[in-house]
Design an enzyme around this catalytic site. Structure first.
Site, mmCIF file in Angstrom:
data_model
loop_
_atom_site.group_PDB
_atom_site.id
_atom_site.type_symbol
_atom_site.label_atom_id
_atom_site.label_comp_id
_atom_site.label_asym_id
_atom_site.label_seq_id
_atom_site.Cartn_x
_atom_site.Cartn_y
_atom_site.Cartn_z
ATOM 1 C CG ASP A 50 -2.255 0.943 1.109
ATOM 2 O OD1 ASP A 50 -2.220 1.943 0.890
ATOM 3 O OD2 ASP A 50 -3.204 -0.102 1.150
ATOM 4 C CG HIS A 84 -5.198 3.627 1.392
ATOM 5 N ND1 HIS A 84 -4.741 2.503 1.208
ATOM 6 C CD2 HIS A 84 -6.487 3.567 1.086
ATOM 7 C CE1 HIS A 84 -5.879 1.506 0.806
ATOM 8 N NE2 HIS A 84 -6.992 2.494 0.748
ATOM 9 C CB SER A 258 -9.273 0.014 0.912
ATOM 10 O OG SER A 258 -8.758 0.298 -0.102
#
Length: 379
Positions: A50, A84, A258
């Site tokens: 990520d 994120h 996600s």
């Protein structure tokens, strides 16, 4: 080289209620607290492919290892932590320190493998042809690095259109090393293509064989409207209004597949902590066979086999481990019958040779005797 993008769609601030209260519905939906009576993920490393993970926040402090920048061939270069990646790592392994957010596997370790930044744009174009000219993509590099550096689970809350040969090979390599691969199926459920065709474009890596593709559900356990629907979906998990940690400090709400993928990666870490030798395909089987809210037909392309149940998945894994042991148990499995006779050595059989030789000798004697009788009659 194609872009790999985060599947996170919306992040907004939660109310003033304590974050543990905010996330209780998520823990209940996954039946996590019952699973914690068995394991909390001790000894398992989960690679988060990520943006970078902030290992200084209180819930992750001391339990994050930073790998190199996967977009570069230089193993010494590192990327800064991202919003994120930090949020997804928290869903997997946040410790709950000082009544903070707690992850599904709160005693697992995180290996951060950054390959994008939070500023990377969303992909919104139709899938391209397989780009075979790419020798090794960042994702392929990340999967091989994870498999070679102790990761037992890889969480991939990322997605892009179109498969790549280097990634297919890296997926096979990681699976062969016993690594469980979990990925978000994408957020294309409301696109024009999905409305016209009643299905969504496939997103990769979720679309690769052997990868556990995860769809998003809401608080009622129903598929989130934005969640992609296609045959890459194996199971589902909460993906609407899910509390996550922020970089440095604080919390916010996430929306997207996600979050669902990160939560399932945490459940996979619980399974691998308790049953470290269970192969990836049986971890997937345990997740799918024990899911709750199974569709009427048993499976559909919206929520797969249903919403993951962590405690039930551990029980299913235990049964699979027992089946695995019985297969290799040998004589104990098949009973104590008599052993088969030892095969004879190759070559001539002595008894048959004597019989053959004796027969030939008798025939010669009879032949010679007949000749003598004939000669006597002529005289």
């Amino acid at each position: 080289m194609r872009a790999l993008t985060a599947a996170l769609l919306v992040l907004s601030g939660p109310s003033a209620a304590p974050v543990r209260d905010q996330q209780q519905w998520v823990l209940d939906a996954l039946n996590v607290e019952q699973a914690w009576t068995v394991t909390k993920g001790e000894g398992v490393t989960v690679a988060v492919v990520d943006s970078g993970v902030d290992g200084q926040i209180k819930e992750l402090k001391g339990r994050v290892s930073a790998g190199p920048d996967m977009t570069s061939g230089a193993v010494s270069r590192q990327m800064p932590p991202g919003r994120h990646g930090t949020a997804m790592a928290g869903l997997i392994a946040a410790s709950g320190e000082d009544d903070g957010l707690i992850g599904v596997a709160p005693k697992a370790h995180i290996l951060s493998l950054p390959m994008l930044t939070d500023d990377d744009p969303e992909v919104s174009v139709p899938p391209a042809q397989d780009e075979e000219q790419v020798t090794e993509s960042p994702l392929a590099r990340a999967l091989r690095y994870a498999a070679n550096h102790g990761a037992k689970v890889v969480s991939m809350s990322i997605g892009s259109y179109g498969p790549l040969r280097s990634e297919r090979e890296a997926v096979s390599y990681a699976l062969g090393k016993g690594v469980v691969l979990v990925a978000a199926v994408g957020n294309d459920g409301l696109t024009e293509y999905a409305r016209q065709n009643s299905t969504s474009y496939w997103s990769f890596p979720a679309g690769y064989p052997g990868v556990i593709g995860v769809a998003a559900t809401d608080k009622q356990g129903k598929r989130a409207a934005f969640s992609s629907d296609n045959l890459s979906v194996l199971v589902a998990a909460p993906g609407v209004g899910v509390p996550v940690v922020k970089r440095k400090s604080g919390y916010e709400l996430s929306e997207g597949t996600s979050s669902a993928a990160a939560l399932v990666a945490g459940v996979a870490a619980l399974i691998k902590a308790k049953y470290p030798d269970l192969p990836p395909e049986q971890v997937a089987q345990a997740l799918a066979s024990s899911a709750r809210g199974r569709p009427a037909a048993g499976y559909d392309d919206q929520t797969g086999y249903g919403v993951v149940d962590a405690a039930a998945a551990l029980n299913a894994a235990e049964r699979l481990t027992g089946e695995q042991r019985s297969v290799v148990a040998g004589k104990e499995h098949f009973g104590q019958g008599e052993d088969s006779p030892v095969p004879t050595r190759p070559g001539p059989d002595p008894l048959r040779l004597w019989l053959y030789g004796g027969g030939v000798l008798v025939a010669l004697v009879m032949f010679c005797g007949a000749i003598i009788l004939l000669n006597q009659r002529k005289e």
